[in-house]
Design a protein around this motif. Structure first.
Motif, PDB file in Angstrom:
ATOM      1  N   LEU A   1     -31.478  46.154  -5.280  1.00 58.10           N
ATOM      2  CA  LEU A   1     -30.414  46.076  -6.280  1.00 58.10           C
ATOM      3  C   LEU A   1     -29.164  45.413  -5.704  1.00 58.10           C
ATOM      4  CD1 LEU A   1     -29.512  46.678  -9.129  1.00 58.10           C
ATOM      5  CD2 LEU A   1     -28.892  48.996  -8.402  1.00 58.10           C
ATOM      6  N   ARG A   2     -28.792  45.770  -4.482  1.00 60.21           N
ATOM      7  CA  ARG A   2     -27.602  45.163  -3.885  1.00 60.21           C
ATOM      8  C   ARG A   2     -27.803  43.666  -3.637  1.00 60.21           C
ATOM      9  NH1 ARG A   2     -23.642  48.653  -2.129  1.00 60.21           N
ATOM     10  NH2 ARG A   2     -24.208  50.874  -2.201  1.00 60.21           N
ATOM     11  N   ALA A   3     -28.993  43.286  -3.218  1.00 59.43           N
ATOM     12  CA  ALA A   3     -29.263  41.863  -3.022  1.00 59.43           C
ATOM     13  C   ALA A   3     -29.201  41.116  -4.347  1.00 59.43           C
ATOM     14  CB  ALA A   3     -30.627  41.669  -2.360  1.00 59.43           C
ATOM     15  N   HIS A   4     -29.710  41.753  -5.396  1.00 59.77           N
ATOM     16  CA  HIS A   4     -29.666  41.104  -6.705  1.00 59.77           C
ATOM     17  C   HIS A   4     -28.235  41.022  -7.230  1.00 59.77           C
ATOM     18  CE1 HIS A   4     -30.404  40.493 -11.060  1.00 59.77           C
ATOM     19  NE2 HIS A   4     -31.388  39.753 -10.600  1.00 59.77           N
ATOM     20  N   ASP A   5     -27.446  42.070  -7.002  1.00 60.81           N
ATOM     21  CA  ASP A   5     -26.035  42.015  -7.400  1.00 60.81           C
ATOM     22  C   ASP A   5     -25.330  40.827  -6.743  1.00 60.81           C
ATOM     23  OD1 ASP A   5     -26.246  44.305  -8.929  1.00 60.81           O
ATOM     24  OD2 ASP A   5     -25.383  45.636  -7.420  1.00 60.81           O
ATOM     25  N   ARG A   6     -25.665  40.565  -5.496  1.00 62.84           N
ATOM     26  CA  ARG A   6     -24.981  39.510  -4.739  1.00 62.84           C
ATOM     27  C   ARG A   6     -25.585  38.131  -5.005  1.00 62.84           C
ATOM     28  NH1 ARG A   6     -22.551  40.043   0.146  1.00 62.84           N
ATOM     29  NH2 ARG A   6     -21.534  41.803  -0.883  1.00 62.84           N
ATOM     30  N   TYR A   7     -26.910  38.042  -5.051  1.00 62.26           N
ATOM     31  CA  TYR A   7     -27.564  36.735  -5.058  1.00 62.26           C
ATOM     32  C   TYR A   7     -28.447  36.460  -6.277  1.00 62.26           C
ATOM     33  CZ  TYR A   7     -26.209  36.974  -0.145  1.00 62.26           C
ATOM     34  OH  TYR A   7     -25.495  37.098   1.009  1.00 62.26           O
ATOM     35  N   GLY A   8     -28.586  37.416  -7.176  1.00 56.38           N
ATOM     36  CA  GLY A   8     -29.482  37.235  -8.314  1.00 56.38           C
ATOM     37  C   GLY A   8     -28.996  36.186  -9.297  1.00 56.38           C
ATOM     38  N   ALA A   9     -29.942  35.532  -9.955  1.00 54.00           N
ATOM     39  CA  ALA A   9     -29.593  34.511 -10.943  1.00 54.00           C
ATOM     40  C   ALA A   9     -28.972  35.133 -12.187  1.00 54.00           C
ATOM     41  CB  ALA A   9     -30.848  33.717 -11.329  1.00 54.00           C
ATOM     42  N   ARG A  10     -29.404  36.359 -12.522  1.00 60.06           N
ATOM     43  CA  ARG A  10     -28.888  37.049 -13.709  1.00 60.06           C
ATOM     44  C   ARG A  10     -28.489  38.472 -13.330  1.00 60.06           C
ATOM     45  NH1 ARG A  10     -32.853  37.539 -18.178  1.00 60.06           N
ATOM     46  NH2 ARG A  10     -34.497  37.452 -16.602  1.00 60.06           N
ATOM     47  N   PRO A  11     -27.338  38.665 -12.693  1.00 58.29           N
ATOM     48  CA  PRO A  11     -26.922  40.017 -12.299  1.00 58.29           C
ATOM     49  C   PRO A  11     -26.880  40.956 -13.498  1.00 58.29           C
ATOM     50  CG  PRO A  11     -25.524  38.370 -11.261  1.00 58.29           C
ATOM     51  CD  PRO A  11     -26.378  37.639 -12.256  1.00 58.29           C
ATOM     52  N   LEU A  12     -27.246  42.214 -13.261  1.00 57.49           N
ATOM     53  CA  LEU A  12     -27.296  43.201 -14.324  1.00 57.49           C
ATOM     54  C   LEU A  12     -25.917  43.815 -14.565  1.00 57.49           C
ATOM     55  CD1 LEU A  12     -30.497  45.080 -13.074  1.00 57.49           C
ATOM     56  CD2 LEU A  12     -30.398  43.334 -14.868  1.00 57.49           C
ATOM     57  N   ASP A  13     -25.681  44.239 -15.804  1.00 62.09           N
ATOM     58  CA  ASP A  13     -24.468  44.994 -16.072  1.00 62.09           C
ATOM     59  C   ASP A  13     -24.688  46.452 -15.665  1.00 62.09           C
ATOM     60  OD1 ASP A  13     -26.065  46.116 -18.065  1.00 62.09           O
ATOM     61  OD2 ASP A  13     -25.032  45.105 -19.717  1.00 62.09           O
ATOM     62  N   ARG A  14     -23.699  47.308 -15.885  1.00 59.92           N
ATOM     63  CA  ARG A  14     -23.793  48.692 -15.425  1.00 59.92           C
ATOM     64  C   ARG A  14     -24.987  49.414 -16.037  1.00 59.92           C
ATOM     65  NH1 ARG A  14     -18.568  52.513 -15.711  1.00 59.92           N
ATOM     66  NH2 ARG A  14     -17.946  50.947 -14.158  1.00 59.92           N
ATOM     67  N   ALA A  15     -25.182  49.240 -17.332  1.00 58.84           N
ATOM     68  CA  ALA A  15     -26.316  49.897 -17.981  1.00 58.84           C
ATOM     69  C   ALA A  15     -27.639  49.359 -17.442  1.00 58.84           C
ATOM     70  CB  ALA A  15     -26.239  49.699 -19.494  1.00 58.84           C
ATOM     71  N   GLY A  16     -27.703  48.056 -17.190  1.00 57.82           N
ATOM     72  CA  GLY A  16     -28.918  47.462 -16.649  1.00 57.82           C
ATOM     73  C   GLY A  16     -29.226  47.944 -15.252  1.00 57.82           C
ATOM     74  N   ARG A  17     -28.186  48.154 -14.453  1.00 62.20           N
ATOM     75  CA  ARG A  17     -28.387  48.644 -13.083  1.00 62.20           C
ATOM     76  C   ARG A  17     -28.928  50.076 -13.112  1.00 62.20           C
ATOM     77  NH1 ARG A  17     -24.256  49.213  -9.923  1.00 62.20           N
ATOM     78  NH2 ARG A  17     -24.957  48.181  -8.012  1.00 62.20           N
ATOM     79  N   ASP A  18     -28.380  50.907 -13.990  1.00 65.74           N
ATOM     80  CA  ASP A  18     -28.907  52.264 -14.127  1.00 65.74           C
ATOM     81  C   ASP A  18     -30.348  52.247 -14.619  1.00 65.74           C
ATOM     82  OD1 ASP A  18     -26.724  53.742 -13.212  1.00 65.74           O
ATOM     83  OD2 ASP A  18     -25.821  53.906 -15.200  1.00 65.74           O
TER      84      ASP A  18
END
Length: 304
Positions: free
Chosen positions: A157-174
């Motif tokens: 999740l942290r890698a995706h937050d930093r480098y993902g093409a489509r970072p998730l919003d708060r609800a998506g992360r949960d």
């Protein structure tokens, strides 16, 4: 267009993507990918859901390296890996098995996902021993599985937050954490978190048990300094590892003796490195995307 005898940018892109995919997925990768993405039947997760967004992104290359480094800080988990996984003798085989498991449980038919989980649980039941300090361990221990699970989920999740093409919003992360809990429970992990807040609390709860053993330091050296790579792949791999180390919490870097002379400039350089290489991987793999079936029409059937 392409002139006879000339190599186009598309050819180069496909070639690079093919090398990356073969390294990660192994010789059986194309056949496995075809089955995972096209076999009809219900899936555990809906098409396009957060777990598929994260696990299908190039940021997983950084997240996977971070997960390995973080997981090594649990002495029992590290002892099990060192004694039973064969990561030094067959690192690419281990990577292919892990990536295939993630792909099957994330994208594959529900019965294939259940079969993959059953195979892993069978292996865990046979993996047991003692740490160098004499503490007995069993790989199938629910708390040990929970550590492996939360270290992976936090890293991906942290890698995706930093480098993902489509970072998730708060609800998506949960929702991502909740969906990964389905797989964690199926594997036998105890107390798996279902939100980002619960994930942070669970990791904090493990802190008193975590320390860098000699085996953990050896693993970090192998991952960062002696990877089984050569030639043109060595440089981009170094960019991946820089991004992974920078994403580790400060206490984990300190335990693994990776702090060195940390500075804001070096941190920015590591982030830039991770950005460059994930963009390159994403660009190369997009030349030959996985086959797609009408997965959205299939009912979702996650395990209880």
């Amino acid at each position: 267009m392409r002139m006879s005898g000339m190599t186009t940018l598309t050819d180069v892109r496909r070639r690079v993507g093919g090398v990356i995919f073969e390294r990660v997925a192994g010789a059986d990768g194309p056949a496995n990918r075809a089955r995972i993405h096209t076999r009809p039947g219900p899936r555990w997760f809906p098409a396009g859901s957060p777990i598929q967004v994260v696990h299908g992104d190039a940021s997983m290359f950084v997240g996977g390296l971070r997960a390995l480094l973080l997981q090594s800080l649990h002495p029992s988990a590290m002892s099990a890996v060192a004694a039973h996984s064969g990561y030094r003798g067959d690192p690419w085989g281990r990577l292919a098995r892990t990536s295939t498991f993630l792909a099957v449980t994330t994208f594959g038919a529900a019965d294939d996902a259940a079969d993959a989980v059953a195979r892993v649980r069978g292996i865990h039941d046979r993996v047991r021993g003692k740490t160098p300090a004499g503490v007995p361990y069993v790989a199938g221990d629910p708390e040990l599985l929970a550590w492996v699970h939360v270290a992976e989920v936090d890293s991906f999740l942290r890698a995706h937050d930093r480098y993902g093409a489509r970072p998730l919003d708060r609800a998506g992360r949960d929702e991502y954490v909740r969906q990964t809990a389905v797989v964690g429970r199926a594997l036998g992990a105890a107390g798996v978190p279902e939100s980002v807040a619960e994930l942070a609390e669970r990791i904090d709860g493990f802190r008193p048990q975590l320390a860098a053993t000699e085996a953990a330091l050896d693993t970090a050296h192998f991952i960062l300094r002696e990877p089984p790579l050569g030639g043109p792949l060595r440089a981009p791999y170094g960019l991946l590892t820089a991004g992974a180390v920078e994403l580790l919490p400060a206490w984990a870097r300190a335990e693994l003796r990776l702090d060195g002379s940390r500075s804001s400039a070096r941190a920015r350089g590591a982030r830039a490195s991770g950005t460059v290489v994930t963009h390159l991987i994403r660009w190369a793999l997009a030349a030959d995307p996985p086959p797609r079936a009408d997965a959205g029409a299939w009912p979702v059937d996650p395990p209880a």
